[in-house]
Design a protein around this motif. Sequence first.
Motif, PDB file in Angstrom:
ATOM      1  N   ALA A   1       0.836  -1.206   0.000  1.00 59.90           N
ATOM      2  CA  ALA A   1       0.000   0.000   0.000  1.00 59.90           C
ATOM      3  C   ALA A   1       0.867   1.252   0.000  1.00 59.90           C
ATOM      4  N   GLU A   2       1.927   1.235   0.786  1.00 60.21           N
ATOM      5  CA  GLU A   2       2.818   2.399   0.845  1.00 60.21           C
ATOM      6  C   GLU A   2       3.502   2.651  -0.498  1.00 60.21           C
ATOM      7  N   SER A   3       4.021   1.590  -1.102  1.00 52.04           N
ATOM      8  CA  SER A   3       4.753   1.756  -2.358  1.00 52.04           C
ATOM      9  C   SER A   3       3.829   2.100  -3.523  1.00 52.04           C
ATOM     10  N   SER A   4       2.549   1.738  -3.414  1.00 53.16           N
ATOM     11  CA  SER A   4       1.571   1.993  -4.483  1.00 53.16           C
ATOM     12  C   SER A   4       0.746   3.246  -4.225  1.00 53.16           C
ATOM     13  N   ASN A   5       1.010   3.903  -3.111  1.00 53.51           N
ATOM     14  CA  ASN A   5       0.282   5.111  -2.723  1.00 53.51           C
ATOM     15  C   ASN A   5      -1.227   4.884  -2.699  1.00 53.51           C
ATOM     16  N   CYS A   6      -1.620   3.754  -2.116  1.00 51.48           N
ATOM     17  CA  CYS A   6      -3.033   3.499  -1.893  1.00 51.48           C
ATOM     18  C   CYS A   6      -3.222   3.161  -0.415  1.00 51.48           C
ATOM     19  N   ARG A   7      -4.429   2.834  -0.030  1.00 51.97           N
ATOM     20  CA  ARG A   7      -4.725   2.505   1.364  1.00 51.97           C
ATOM     21  C   ARG A   7      -4.947   1.005   1.509  1.00 51.97           C
ATOM     22  N   LEU A   8      -4.599   0.499   2.691  1.00 49.61           N
ATOM     23  CA  LEU A   8      -4.895  -0.879   3.042  1.00 49.61           C
ATOM     24  C   LEU A   8      -5.970  -0.861   4.115  1.00 49.61           C
ATOM     25  N   LEU A   9      -7.128  -1.443   3.803  1.00 46.61           N
ATOM     26  CA  LEU A   9      -8.208  -1.581   4.776  1.00 46.61           C
ATOM     27  C   LEU A   9      -8.182  -2.991   5.334  1.00 46.61           C
ATOM     28  N   VAL A  10      -8.024  -3.105   6.644  1.00 49.02           N
ATOM     29  CA  VAL A  10      -8.056  -4.418   7.291  1.00 49.02           C
ATOM     30  C   VAL A  10      -9.262  -4.448   8.229  1.00 49.02           C
ATOM     31  N   ASP A  11     -10.240  -5.259   7.872  1.00 51.07           N
ATOM     32  CA  ASP A  11     -11.417  -5.467   8.707  1.00 51.07           C
ATOM     33  C   ASP A  11     -11.016  -6.477   9.783  1.00 51.07           C
ATOM     34  N   GLU A  12     -10.855  -5.993  11.006  1.00 49.56           N
ATOM     35  CA  GLU A  12     -10.337  -6.800  12.116  1.00 49.56           C
ATOM     36  C   GLU A  12     -11.424  -7.174  13.120  1.00 49.56           C
ATOM     37  N   THR A  13     -12.658  -7.304  12.632  1.00 45.92           N
ATOM     38  CA  THR A  13     -13.797  -7.520  13.518  1.00 45.92           C
ATOM     39  C   THR A  13     -13.649  -8.758  14.396  1.00 45.92           C
ATOM     40  N   TYR A  14     -12.959  -9.773  13.917  1.00 47.41           N
ATOM     41  CA  TYR A  14     -12.785 -11.008  14.703  1.00 47.41           C
ATOM     42  C   TYR A  14     -11.451 -11.044  15.455  1.00 47.41           C
ATOM     43  N   ARG A  15     -10.737  -9.935  15.492  1.00 42.44           N
ATOM     44  CA  ARG A  15      -9.391  -9.909  16.083  1.00 42.44           C
ATOM     45  C   ARG A  15      -9.358 -10.404  17.529  1.00 42.44           C
ATOM     46  N   ASP A  16     -10.363 -10.043  18.311  1.00 42.26           N
ATOM     47  CA  ASP A  16     -10.368 -10.433  19.720  1.00 42.26           C
ATOM     48  C   ASP A  16     -10.791 -11.877  19.941  1.00 42.26           C
ATOM     49  N   LEU A  17     -11.045 -12.613  18.877  1.00 39.39           N
ATOM     50  CA  LEU A  17     -11.329 -14.045  18.973  1.00 39.39           C
ATOM     51  C   LEU A  17     -10.138 -14.888  18.520  1.00 39.39           C
ATOM     52  N   SER A  18      -9.040 -14.257  18.149  1.00 40.92           N
ATOM     53  CA  SER A  18      -7.887 -15.017  17.654  1.00 40.92           C
ATOM     54  C   SER A  18      -7.121 -15.649  18.803  1.00 40.92           C
ATOM     55  N   TYR A  19      -6.472 -16.775  18.513  1.00 40.18           N
ATOM     56  CA  TYR A  19      -5.707 -17.515  19.516  1.00 40.18           C
ATOM     57  C   TYR A  19      -4.234 -17.141  19.429  1.00 40.18           C
ATOM     58  N   GLY A  20      -3.549 -17.335  20.555  1.00 38.57           N
ATOM     59  CA  GLY A  20      -2.107 -17.118  20.545  1.00 38.57           C
ATOM     60  C   GLY A  20      -1.779 -15.644  20.451  1.00 38.57           C
ATOM     61  N   ARG A  21      -0.620 -15.360  19.916  1.00 37.00           N
ATOM     62  CA  ARG A  21      -0.170 -13.974  19.797  1.00 37.00           C
ATOM     63  C   ARG A  21      -0.907 -13.290  18.656  1.00 37.00           C
ATOM     64  N   ARG A  22      -1.559 -12.184  18.972  1.00 38.76           N
ATOM     65  CA  ARG A  22      -2.339 -11.469  17.955  1.00 38.76           C
ATOM     66  C   ARG A  22      -1.442 -10.605  17.096  1.00 38.76           C
ATOM     67  N   LEU A  23      -1.892 -10.402  15.874  1.00 43.95           N
ATOM     68  CA  LEU A  23      -1.225  -9.430  15.020  1.00 43.95           C
ATOM     69  C   LEU A  23      -1.474  -8.033  15.581  1.00 43.95           C
ATOM     70  N   PRO A  24      -0.566  -7.107  15.341  1.00 46.62           N
ATOM     71  CA  PRO A  24      -0.852  -5.730  15.740  1.00 46.62           C
ATOM     72  C   PRO A  24      -2.000  -5.174  14.907  1.00 46.62           C
ATOM     73  N   THR A  25      -2.691  -4.204  15.450  1.00 45.56           N
ATOM     74  CA  THR A  25      -3.693  -3.492  14.668  1.00 45.56           C
ATOM     75  C   THR A  25      -2.992  -2.911  13.447  1.00 45.56           C
ATOM     76  N   ALA A  26      -3.523  -3.174  12.264  1.00 42.25           N
ATOM     77  CA  ALA A  26      -2.849  -2.759  11.028  1.00 42.25           C
ATOM     78  C   ALA A  26      -2.562  -1.262  11.013  1.00 42.25           C
ATOM     79  N   ALA A  27      -3.498  -0.473  11.534  1.00 41.13           N
ATOM     80  CA  ALA A  27      -3.323   0.983  11.516  1.00 41.13           C
ATOM     81  C   ALA A  27      -2.128   1.438  12.346  1.00 41.13           C
ATOM     82  N   SER A  28      -1.668   0.599  13.270  1.00 35.40           N
ATOM     83  CA  SER A  28      -0.503   0.969  14.075  1.00 35.40           C
ATOM     84  C   SER A  28       0.791   0.878  13.272  1.00 35.40           C
TER      85      SER A  28
END
Length: 199
Positions: free
Chosen positions: A113-140
């Motif tokens: 997204a950075e190299s293409s000058n566009c946006r990356l939308l990550v719908d993280e609605t199920y993030r709090d249901l994931s097991y183990g180590r979670r990915l960081p919030t994409a916006a961070s």
Amino acid sequence: MDSAQDAGISPDDVLVTAGAAGALFIISTSLLSANDHLVVIRPNYATNIETPRAIGCAISFVDLAFEEGFAIDVERVKAALRPDTKLISVTCPHNPTGTMMSRTELDALVALAESSNCRLLVDETYRDLSYGRRLPTAASLSPKAISVSSLSKAFGIPGIRIGWLITRDAELQEKFLAAKEQIGICGSVIDEGIARGML
């Protein structure tokens, strides 16, 4: 909630919306026009497809396959990009399969997204249901990334209609806030009170 969990995100980066669906509608109507193109990693939540389609956007789909474990092929996403691509849309944890991207794949999509000058939308609605180590919030990870989530799925309270979008791009956040004010002025203070108690 996400602003307290991820380094680099402040409360000012978070906009409370009428569920994740409200956040997704705000993002599409603020970012996209009939002259724009987006890449949707599919399956994806219907709002991420139907709202851009109603706007008149050109959409390229990168379909995930059972035979490949629903893994994201970043090179296929890159090949789908065009000069007029404004947005790459993905869900993680994936809806409906529940599969997770690796941190390497998420970083690669952010870099794309950075190299293409566009946006990356990550719908993280199920993030709090994931097991183990979670990915960081994409916006961070980048001002080019936008994260969306809600209390509907993981917290089981869809009826109060509380969601949020996160971006570290202050100018873009102002645009999203203006869109929210046009659509619904403000959220329900009763719903927000329930959400605060739940969290």
